[in-house]
Design a protein around this motif. Structure first.
Motif, PDB file in Angstrom:
ATOM      1  N   LYS A  77     -13.280  11.548  -1.366  1.00 55.70           N
ATOM      2  CA  LYS A  77     -13.100  12.944  -1.302  1.00 55.70           C
ATOM      3  C   LYS A  77     -12.721  13.427   0.006  1.00 55.70           C
ATOM      4  O   LYS A  77     -13.898  14.094   0.833  1.00 55.70           O
ATOM      5  N   GLY A  78     -11.777  13.984  -0.057  1.00 55.71           N
ATOM      6  CA  GLY A  78     -11.980  15.736   1.175  1.00 55.71           C
ATOM      7  C   GLY A  78     -10.890  14.160   2.038  1.00 55.71           C
ATOM      8  O   GLY A  78     -10.526  14.579   3.369  1.00 55.71           O
ATOM      9  N   SER A  79     -10.368  12.305   2.074  1.00 64.39           N
ATOM     10  CA  SER A  79     -10.331  11.389   2.488  1.00 64.39           C
ATOM     11  C   SER A  79      -8.379  11.773   3.041  1.00 64.39           C
ATOM     12  O   SER A  79      -7.857  12.343   1.953  1.00 64.39           O
ATOM     13  N   PRO A  80      -8.662  11.433   3.971  1.00 66.51           N
ATOM     14  CA  PRO A  80      -6.633  11.915   3.878  1.00 66.51           C
ATOM     15  C   PRO A  80      -6.056  10.693   3.108  1.00 66.51           C
ATOM     16  O   PRO A  80      -4.487  11.260   2.587  1.00 66.51           O
ATOM     17  N   ASP A  81      -6.716   9.883   2.392  1.00 64.19           N
ATOM     18  CA  ASP A  81      -6.744   8.757   0.812  1.00 64.19           C
ATOM     19  C   ASP A  81      -6.986   9.083  -0.086  1.00 64.19           C
ATOM     20  O   ASP A  81      -6.632   7.999  -0.213  1.00 64.19           O
ATOM     21  N   GLY A 120      -0.821   7.695   2.678  1.00 65.40           N
ATOM     22  CA  GLY A 120      -2.300   8.619   2.226  1.00 65.40           C
ATOM     23  C   GLY A 120      -1.275   9.337   2.148  1.00 65.40           C
ATOM     24  O   GLY A 120      -1.021   9.859   1.943  1.00 65.40           O
ATOM     25  N   GLU A 121      -2.692   9.868   0.889  1.00 68.73           N
ATOM     26  CA  GLU A 121      -1.984  11.608  -0.013  1.00 68.73           C
ATOM     27  C   GLU A 121      -3.788  12.297  -0.459  1.00 68.73           C
ATOM     28  O   GLU A 121      -4.688  11.544  -0.296  1.00 68.73           O
ATOM     29  N   VAL A 143       4.331  14.288   5.508  1.00 71.19           N
ATOM     30  CA  VAL A 143       5.386  13.154   5.879  1.00 71.19           C
ATOM     31  C   VAL A 143       5.013  11.507   4.829  1.00 71.19           C
ATOM     32  O   VAL A 143       3.520  11.732   5.146  1.00 71.19           O
ATOM     33  N   GLY A 144       6.058  11.055   4.583  1.00 74.11           N
ATOM     34  CA  GLY A 144       5.414   9.679   4.260  1.00 74.11           C
ATOM     35  C   GLY A 144       6.813   8.775   3.540  1.00 74.11           C
ATOM     36  O   GLY A 144       7.653   9.331   3.893  1.00 74.11           O
ATOM     37  N   SER A 145       5.741   8.289   2.298  1.00 64.80           N
ATOM     38  CA  SER A 145       7.299   7.632   1.830  1.00 64.80           C
ATOM     39  C   SER A 145       7.911   6.042   3.494  1.00 64.80           C
ATOM     40  O   SER A 145       8.800   6.298   3.279  1.00 64.80           O
ATOM     41  N   PRO A 146       6.885   5.828   3.728  1.00 61.41           N
ATOM     42  CA  PRO A 146       7.499   4.643   4.921  1.00 61.41           C
ATOM     43  C   PRO A 146       8.094   3.976   5.201  1.00 61.41           C
ATOM     44  O   PRO A 146       7.312   3.128   3.699  1.00 61.41           O
ATOM     45  N   ARG A 147       9.071   3.323   5.964  1.00 63.48           N
ATOM     46  CA  ARG A 147       9.136   1.934   5.512  1.00 63.48           C
ATOM     47  C   ARG A 147       9.700   0.935   6.866  1.00 63.48           C
ATOM     48  O   ARG A 147       9.521   1.677   8.052  1.00 63.48           O
TER      49      ARG A 147
END
Length: 479
Positions: free
Chosen positions: A80-84, A108-109, A175-179
């Motif tokens: 809990k509280g982590s970037p992922d 990560g969310e 920022v996300g959904s990377p390729r």
């Protein structure tokens, strides 16, 4: 700025193909709640492997016909509280620094600490808006075990304050959904994000780092085009902004929801795919410049109304719940995530009409450029979920009748796995037992069938919007 990335040895561009043929849909995996990311592959000395994710990342062995076997968990959400905290979603390629040292990245969310106690996915009406970032991960034993690194790309610091407003404003800090694209002496990460000029609209952006840096935090520079001024009416775009908190600019012609990117040797350009309610569409870069893209062809027509995310769905009792489509990937004919040719596969997720998001499927279609479709066997379909057995001891004497602590012996896919203590609670009315999080196995709510004393087979899945899969009773205990 023209970004030329022609892989060495590839032929010159063949131009626009005169004929693009698409094959029928084949089911590869499902139903499962774990199909919540881009399908990706990697090859080692033992063969081809694939991975997908949701609250955990599952690694598979892929057979020549596309069948996925031997699932195992390689990455789990953080504390809990982590970037992922709320999701771990690796990208569609792996950089092999050595034969055993590999590097890749994941989406990560993080839960908003100012909403609902900082918890994830609380369901309809109580959605916690998460913050996305891109994080490094490494393996030193050719994919057998993986280790998390730090964040490498985060949102522009001017846009990254926590936001509790409904979408799209709530996504400003993401920022996300990377390729991942690998070329020359650089690693390139395409990702979607808002920028200072996009007006709450996601756009596709790109950043790069040297291979020598292994893409570690602080090594990344975002692609950025300054706004014209009187003194500089034609500013040049460059990789100049820091990956952590810097500004970014959009690349041209590639939608933010496009996914897998690969070099196509027949076209002499990069290709990408967008799978959504609007159908499935291919895109190509303008030659070797992948900051400029254009549509290639729509290969599957529109699916109609989109399935609403976060709306209550009851399995088998919501027949009008619409179809959902996403997470498109371009995969080479022999299984590569990075290279395609005249024939290749498009993989994507589909949730059938009337089904909930815990019942998604991984499917694929064959695509041929100026060629006929090839005859190819259908893969054998499985759920792809990792299964566990739990052997419970007698209830603890010092706790109440309907709540007790037990020691558990766990096996994973039939092999000895771990010994842990698990707290369980019985529900008289429904005869279900809900266990606390198995922190050593997978994060999420574990649902068991029957009562606590006895042996059970169960699935681990994400809670909230993606409820745990129905458990199969292994043995009915007596009290």
């Amino acid at each position: 700025m023209a970004l030329s990335l022609t892989p060495a040895g590839d032929p010159a561009a063949a131009g626009t193909p005169t004929r693009i043929v698409t094959g029928p849909q084949q089911t590869v995996l499902g139903p499962s709640g774990n199909i919540d990311s881009l399908y990706a592959t990697v090859r080692d000395s033992k063969g081809l492997h694939a991975y997908m994710s949701n609250a955990q990342t599952i690694w598979y062995d892929q057979l020549p016909d596309g069948t996925l076997t031997h699932p195992r968990v390689i990455l789990r959400v953080g504390a809990k509280g982590s970037p992922d905290q709320c999701g771990v979603h690796p990208v569609g390629a792996v950089y092999k620094a050595t034969a055993t040292h590999w590097v890749t990245f994941y989406h990560g969310e993080q839960a908003n600490p100012h909403q609902y106690g900082g918890n994830c996915y609380l369901g309809p009406g109580k959605r916690n808006y998460t913050r996305w970032s891109i994080i490094q991960m490494q393996t030193f034993d050719a994919g057998r075990t993986w280790h998390k690194g730090g964040r490498v790309i985060t949102q522009d610091s001017e846009l990254s304050s926590w936001n509790t407003n409904p979408p799209p404003a709530s996504n400003r800090d993401d920022v996300g959904s990377p390729r991942l694209v690998i070329h020359g002496d650089h690693l390139y990460l395409f990702y979607r994000a808002m920028n200072r000029q996009s007006r709450n609209v996601w756009q596709m952006s790109v950043a790069r780092a040297t291979m020598a840096s292994l893409g570690k935090p602080g090594a990344w520079k975002k692609y950025f085009a300054p706004q014209p001024t009187l003194l500089n009416p034609h500013p040049k775009a460059s990789f100049s902004q820091p990956g952590l908190g810097g500004q970014q600019s959009a690349i041209q012609g590639l939608p933010a929801t496009a996914r897998g990117i690969s070099w196509n040797s027949y076209l002499g350009s990069y290709i990408s795919v967008r799978a959504s309610q609007d159908g499935i569409r291919l895109y190509r870069s303008e030659g070797t410049d992948f900051t400029r893209w254009k549509p290639l062809k729509q290969i599957v027509p529109s699916y109609g109304t989109a399935s609403p995310f976060g709306k209550a769905c009851i399995p088998e009792k919501t027949p009008s719940f619409p179809v959902a489509v996403g997470y498109g990937a371009t995969i080479g004919w022999t299984g590569s995530s990075t290279a395609t040719g005249r024939r290749f596969w498009v993989y994507y997720m589909i949730k059938p009409k009337g089904k909930c998001f815990s019942e998604r499927y991984l499917v694929r279609r064959q695509v041929a450029l100026d060629e006929n479709l090839a005859t190819y066997p259908k893969p054998r379909v499985s759920t792809g979920d990792v299964t566990y057995k739990v052997s419970f001891s007698a209830p603890h004497k010092k706790v109440s009748r309907h709540r007790w602590t037990v020691k558990s012996k766990l096996t994973r896919n039939g092999k000895p796995w771990s010994h842990r203590k698990v707290t369980v609670q019985a529900n008289r009315r429904s005869r279900w037992v809900v266990a606390d999080q198995l922190r050593s196995s997978a994060r999420g709510v574990v649902t068991l069938r029957g009562k606590a004393k006895g042996r059970y087979r169960f699935h681990v899945a994400k809670s909230g919007d993606y409820p745990a899969a129905t458990s199969r009773k292994f043995k009915t205990p007596r009290r």
